[in-house]
Design an enzyme around this catalytic site. Sequence first.
Site, short mmCIF file in Angstrom:
data_model
loop_
_atom_site.label_atom_id
_atom_site.label_comp_id
_atom_site.label_asym_id
_atom_site.label_seq_id
_atom_site.Cartn_x
_atom_site.Cartn_y
_atom_site.Cartn_z
N GLY A 85 0.82 -1.21 0.00
CA GLY A 85 0.00 0.00 0.00
C GLY A 85 0.85 1.26 0.00
O GLY A 85 2.06 1.22 -0.29
N ASP B 9 -7.89 -1.12 0.55
CA ASP B 9 -8.53 0.18 0.78
C ASP B 9 -8.93 0.95 -0.48
O ASP B 9 -9.76 1.84 -0.42
CB ASP B 9 -7.60 1.08 1.62
O1 F6P Z 1 -4.55 -0.86 4.78
C1 F6P Z 1 -5.28 -2.02 5.00
C2 F6P Z 1 -5.91 -1.99 6.38
O2 F6P Z 1 -6.66 -3.18 6.54
C3 F6P Z 1 -6.78 -0.76 6.67
O3 F6P Z 1 -8.05 -0.86 6.08
C4 F6P Z 1 -6.77 -0.75 8.17
O4 F6P Z 1 -6.95 0.56 8.64
C5 F6P Z 1 -5.40 -1.25 8.51
O5 F6P Z 1 -4.92 -1.94 7.37
C6 F6P Z 1 -5.36 -2.18 9.70
O6 F6P Z 1 -4.02 -2.43 10.00
P1 F6P Z 1 -3.51 -3.61 10.92
O7 F6P Z 1 -3.70 -4.90 10.16
O8 F6P Z 1 -2.08 -3.30 11.15
O9 F6P Z 1 -4.36 -3.61 12.15
#
Ligand code: F6P
Length: 322
Positions: free
Chosen positions: A102, A127
């Site tokens: 990302g 996202d």
């Molecule tokens: O960027 C992908 C994502 O799933 C977002 O939608 C979310 O805010 C974030 O990553 C969650 O991150 P983590 O897996 O580190 O909790």
Amino acid sequence: MKRIAVMTSGGDSPGQNAAIRAVVRTAMEQGVEVYGIRQGYTGLLSGDFHLLTSVEVSGILQRGGTILQTARNEEFRTPQGQKRALRRLNEHNIEGLVCIGGNGSLNGALKLHQLGFPVVGLPGSIDNDINGTDTAIGVDTALNTILDALDRLRDTASSHQRAFIIEVMGRNCGYLALMASILGGAEIVVTPERPFTMQEVAKALEDAYLRGKTHAIAVVAEGAPYKSTELTEFLNADPNVGFEIRLTILGHIQRGGTPSAFDRLLATRMGVKAVRALLAGESGVMTALSGREMKTIPIEEAISKIRPITETYFEMARFLSR
Ligand code: F6P
């Protein structure tokens, strides 16, 4: 180039394995070896590299997650970390890198490019917040997962005459929430781009109740200006809403699962394009889908802003929710 590397970084997304497979097999066809870097920038810094054979990427097309594993790494953000990464790549005689991830991961890829190392990025994130590409690897599958959940929640909501608040992922981008709302038939959607107030949400649910609907759904993006738990409390305290309120936070379930046909094709096309671009001497670019065309754009452009959502979709969400 005789030896390149591939890595996945940041949040995983369905289809990343299909991209890894396409990178390895496209490079092999050109007589180029591909090394897999485990756990994104963490493995890049520790030198966790291993040769990926054709057999190793066999049977992974349909698997969610990433066989290379992933991580969010703070150390790579520092100039010292970036220098160390460069040293590791040189130690392994790696001449080019394909980085799947990302915004944060692409930003890291850009740093390596600026230090003179050839890098091509692939947008991999559920996202759909990466600018300059119609969509990214994993968005379609995540949206289908959300819709599956939303359809199920509507069944139970309707049976009990309840309203459901459904929180979906997307970080600071409301794309998943907006699309889920249009395609899942929600009454209202709260996104960072259109931050309806809690009073406006209450009004939308009340309208649905008064019009005789047996259920109502409000989709809330995680980047909304208030938490979905706060909204639920607010609605429960408002006697005019009519419906009993329940909250479901979909969470990481949205990130897993078998990639859809669309994501497998997108990832495969991007993997092929990335290797061809790298071998043709491109660097500091990201593969991007534009209509039917697969092209490359500067990573700077991809990370310059959150991908804007087509205005018409907001309008459609408004009048189709009636
Ligand atoms: O960027 C992908 C994502 O799933 C977002 O939608 C979310 O805010 C974030 O990553 C969650 O991150 P983590 O897996 O580190 O909790």
